[in-house]
Design an enzyme around this catalytic site. Structure first.
Site, PDB file in Angstrom:
ATOM      1  N   CYS A  27      53.756  35.888  45.151  1.00  0.00           N
ATOM      2  CA  CYS A  27      54.997  35.162  44.899  1.00  0.00           C
ATOM      3  C   CYS A  27      55.498  34.518  46.192  1.00  0.00           C
ATOM      4  CB  CYS A  27      56.065  36.109  44.365  1.00  0.00           C
ATOM      5  SG  CYS A  27      55.552  37.030  42.900  1.00  0.00           S
TER       6      CYS A  27
ATOM      7  N   ARG B 245      51.724  29.749  46.033  1.00  0.00           N
ATOM      8  CA  ARG B 245      51.688  31.211  46.011  1.00  0.00           C
ATOM      9  C   ARG B 245      51.865  31.792  44.616  1.00  0.00           C
ATOM     10  NH1 ARG B 245      52.579  33.363  51.240  1.00  0.00           N
ATOM     11  NH2 ARG B 245      53.184  35.335  50.292  1.00  0.00           N
TER      12      ARG B 245
ATOM     13  N   TRP C 236      54.081  34.803  40.794  1.00  0.00           N
ATOM     14  CA  TRP C 236      52.737  35.091  40.295  1.00  0.00           C
ATOM     15  C   TRP C 236      52.833  36.468  39.658  1.00  0.00           C
ATOM     16  CZ3 TRP C 236      48.615  38.565  41.268  1.00  0.00           C
ATOM     17  CH2 TRP C 236      47.376  38.161  40.757  1.00  0.00           C
TER      18      TRP C 236
ATOM     19  N   ASN D  69      58.366  39.737  46.571  1.00  0.00           N
ATOM     20  CA  ASN D  69      56.933  39.446  46.574  1.00  0.00           C
ATOM     21  C   ASN D  69      56.209  40.739  46.860  1.00  0.00           C
ATOM     22  OD1 ASN D  69      54.312  38.434  46.922  1.00  0.00           O
ATOM     23  ND2 ASN D  69      54.697  37.888  49.069  1.00  0.00           N
ATOM     24  N   GLY D  70      55.302  41.150  45.961  1.00  0.00           N
ATOM     25  CA  GLY D  70      54.546  42.374  46.197  1.00  0.00           C
ATOM     26  C   GLY D  70      54.548  43.274  44.976  1.00  0.00           C
TER      27      GLY D  70
ATOM     28  N   GLU E 166      29.381  30.869  45.564  1.00  0.00           N
ATOM     29  CA  GLU E 166      30.568  30.040  45.773  1.00  0.00           C
ATOM     30  C   GLU E 166      30.664  28.938  44.722  1.00  0.00           C
ATOM     31  OE1 GLU E 166      33.868  27.892  47.434  1.00  0.00           O
ATOM     32  OE2 GLU E 166      33.276  29.987  47.186  1.00  0.00           O
TER      33      GLU E 166
ATOM     34  N   LYS F 109      33.797  28.459  42.188  1.00  0.00           N
ATOM     35  CA  LYS F 109      34.582  27.224  42.099  1.00  0.00           C
ATOM     36  C   LYS F 109      34.677  26.740  40.657  1.00  0.00           C
ATOM     37  CE  LYS F 109      36.092  26.254  46.090  1.00  0.00           C
ATOM     38  NZ  LYS F 109      36.215  27.714  46.257  1.00  0.00           N
TER      39      LYS F 109
ATOM     40  N   GLU G  11      36.974  29.097  38.534  1.00  0.00           N
ATOM     41  CA  GLU G  11      38.405  29.193  38.801  1.00  0.00           C
ATOM     42  C   GLU G  11      39.179  27.930  38.450  1.00  0.00           C
ATOM     43  OE1 GLU G  11      39.155  30.194  42.867  1.00  0.00           O
ATOM     44  OE2 GLU G  11      37.786  28.701  43.660  1.00  0.00           O
TER      45      GLU G  11
ATOM     46  N   HIS H 291      14.712  39.276  37.053  1.00  0.00           N
ATOM     47  CA  HIS H 291      15.168  40.660  36.922  1.00  0.00           C
ATOM     48  C   HIS H 291      16.378  40.786  36.005  1.00  0.00           C
ATOM     49  CE1 HIS H 291      12.347  42.150  39.919  1.00  0.00           C
ATOM     50  NE2 HIS H 291      12.669  41.102  40.661  1.00  0.00           N
TER      51      HIS H 291
ATOM     52  N   LYS I  81      47.307  31.085  45.749  1.00  0.00           N
ATOM     53  CA  LYS I  81      46.584  30.728  46.963  1.00  0.00           C
ATOM     54  C   LYS I  81      46.461  31.905  47.909  1.00  0.00           C
ATOM     55  CE  LYS I  81      44.645  27.722  49.736  1.00  0.00           C
ATOM     56  NZ  LYS I  81      43.305  27.191  49.405  1.00  0.00           N
TER      57      LYS I  81
END
Length: 607
Positions: free
Chosen positions: A2, A27, A74, A98-99, A479, A483, A486, A502, A602
């Protein structure tokens, strides 16, 4: 997570709070809210979803007052609804947070037993009622907060405003960052400098355990023991963070195109281009005395660290252990004081990575951090900071921060090789020359954008994608899959190409695109054999290779993206660009929110 902001000002603060929140929306953007105090009376406005909804609400139903709090959320505890949006209020105060308050359930049960009624599902509301309970017993606001803070377990940055107190904000930090801003007869609070950049460039950063009492005349800061402390006031570069998309549709698109320039700036911090050597001040750590690197990071930064592992071990013959930060401490890895603990983070506030840093610090290791924000907590708590010069990255999906992290890791690997005697002066000059060519090759890669946009139209029609690579292309496969997941919400997995047989090969059919990252290196022939296994089962191959690789491969592909022939050390950085563009344009065709994908933030400042 947040974003929080507070202002004790001299003019109407609600519009200013919204402006600050716009800088913090990276955030969290599940909901947002503002509370102000006018003539001693608390009032608030809250809205579900993006900040634009709150902005519209405030224009329809304004808030007055020269003191206020703002929050962009968030969601952790409770659905992202108006009811759960911050600020949370009682008849006596408003609070933003925030937290995570880890013991909120037991605190809530205790408060409900005392007759306090909860309106939300959030952990934050327990803070509001705890402080209110202390006020109800006759304590003043400062003493009420002093009594409350020791009862909270977890990670939190908190700001509180009190009914009838138009010259008072109280804030506390235990984990997530919190900055105090100084103005002329005005004071500010913010999750980071970017929020306060429109108002001030004079900041103090609260340390863990600090809590602060703000008035228009200044701030008194207490540490966790209750003793008053001084935190240095520093000039912030935050005003440089006021960025816009310019002519680009999204910040992510803009940041992809900024990579040649910002990589060049980052390399210049570590390489002496005129001499063709590593700068003598680039790596203040003596790698010759290091027996091992214990590295840790999260998400995209972790994949940067995986690529760095290849470079350090191959060039400097220096062993590297790397873990995702959320597992690092719990594995209880044997650590030596002769090892370097190396952490990678864009924000420098990532909770899991910061916890791993502090764990290593307690073990007596030298701490090095590769970070994009020099004023961050991780930077301040490290022995040595290796800055990336990516500039502010607003898009949630990391692009330029990732390639700048790679540029730093490659430069440090060459520096380590020089110090350890595993490369000679000619090899150093050759590697430095190759690194200096990254911006030129990156510009060439960006010219493939129209082709990649067309390929992405096909990708936007599928439900699953597989990425394969060997060597440093394996972390790139991870990566690339991240990408795509998300920002387009298409399910994707990245694998080492040798692992195909495998298990993952069971997924291959005519509807499954397989993106193969295969520069013409000493792994190329083996990767081609994996492509043949895919082709034999009808898989649709999208090959990302170079001119030599395209000429050597005779397999029919769905698409082939041909990059210039690049030196091996810089290939992962150049090949990162097409996988970023594939994800970006696929998301554009899918119609998703590219810069602010659902459920993500972020900066992840809680574990």
């Amino acid at each position: 997570m947040c974003g929080i902001v507070g202002i004790i000002g001299r003019e109407q603060v609600a519009p200013l709070l919204v402006d600050a929140l716009k800088q913090l929306e990276y955030r969290g953007y599940d909901s947002a809210g503002v509370a102000t105090l006018q003539d001693g009376v608390l009032d608030r406005r809250r809205a579900e979803g993006k900040l634009v909804n709150l902005d519209k609400l405030l224009k329809e139903n304004p808030l007055g007052g020269t003191i206020g709090l703002g929050h962009t959320r968030w969601a952790t505890h409770g659905a992202p609804t108006v009811r759960n949006a911050h600020p949370h209020t009682t008849p006596r105060l408003a609070v933003i947070h925030n937290g995570i308050i880890e013991n909120f359930a037991e605190l809530r049960a205790m408060l409900e037993k005392d007759g306090y009624v909860f309106e939300t599902e959030t952990d934050t509301e327990t803070v509001a009622h705890l402080v209110t309970r202390a006020l109800d017993r006759g304590l003043d606001p400062v003493e009420a907060v002093r009594e409350t803070l020791p009862q909270l377990r977890g990670a939190f940055a908190i700001a509180i405003m009190f009914k009838g107190e138009d010259d008072l904000l109280i804030a506390a930090r235990n984990g997530p960052p919190l900055a105090v801003g100084y103005g002329d007869g005005e004071m500010y609070l913010g999750s980071d400098a970017i929020a306060l950049a429109p108002f001030t460039d004079s900041l103090s950063y609260l340390e863990d355990g600090d809590w602060a009492v703000l008035t228009r005349s200044g701030v008194v800061i207490y540490d966790e023991t209750g003793a008053t402390v001084e935190r240095p006031v520093q000039k912030s570069a935050g005003t440089a963070f006021l960025v816009s998309k310019g002519n680009h549709r999204h910040f992510m698109e803009k940041e992809i195109h900024e990579q040649p320039e910002v990589i060049s700036h980052t390399l210049a911090n570590y390489l002496d281009f005129s001499k063709g050597t590593i700068r003598t001040d680039a790596a203040p750590i003596d790698f010759a005395k290091i027996d091992r690197i214990a590295a840790s990071a999260c998400g995209t930064a972790y994949y940067a660290g995986l690529i760095g592992k290849y470079w350090f071990e191959r060039i400097a013959r220096l062993p590297v252990d790397i873990d995702v930060a959320s597992e690092f401490r719990y594995r209880e890895m044997p650590l030596s004081k002769d090892s370097l603990a190396l952490f990678v983070s864009q924000s420098g506030e990532t909770a899991d990575t910061l916890a791993s840093l502090r764990y290593c610090k307690q073990q007596g290791l030298t701490i090095g951090t590769i970070v994009n924000v020099r004023e961050s907590t991780m930077a301040r708590e490290s022995n040595t900071v290796f800055p990336t010069l990516a500039g502010p990255e607003v898009g949630v999906a990391s692009t330029k921060a990732f390639t700048c992290q790679l540029a730093v890791l490659a430069s440090l690997a060459v520096a380590a090789g020089k110090m350890r005697g595993t490369i000679n002066e000619d090899e150093e000059r050759q590697l430095v020359r190759e690194l200096s060519e990254i911006p030129r090759y990156a510009n060439q890669a960006l010219r493939l954008e129209p082709q990649i946009e067309a390929i992405s139209r096909d990708l936007s029609q599928v439900k699953h994608v597989l990425y394969l690579g060997r060597g440093t292309s394996f972390p790139l496969a991870l990566e690339g899959a991240l990408k795509l997941k998300e920002i387009s919400y298409i399910h994707a997995e990245g694998y080492a190409a040798g692992e195909l047989k495998h298990g993952p090969i069971a997924l291959i059919d005519e509807s499954m695109p397989v993106i193969v990252i295969a520069p013409y290196d000493h792994w190329f022939e083996k990767t081609v054999s994996n492509m043949q296994e895919v082709a034999a089962r009808g898989g649709k191959i999208i090959l990302i290779t170079d001119e030599k690789g395209a000429a050597a491969s005779t397999l029919k592909t769905m698409h082939t993206i041909v990059l210039p022939d690049t030196p091996e050390i810089i290939a992962p950085i150049i090949y990162a660009l097409p996988i970023q563009m594939l994800a970006y344009y696929t998301a554009v065709f899918m119609g998703t929110d590219v810069d602010q994908p659902r459920n993500l933030a972020k900066s992840v400042t809680v574990e």
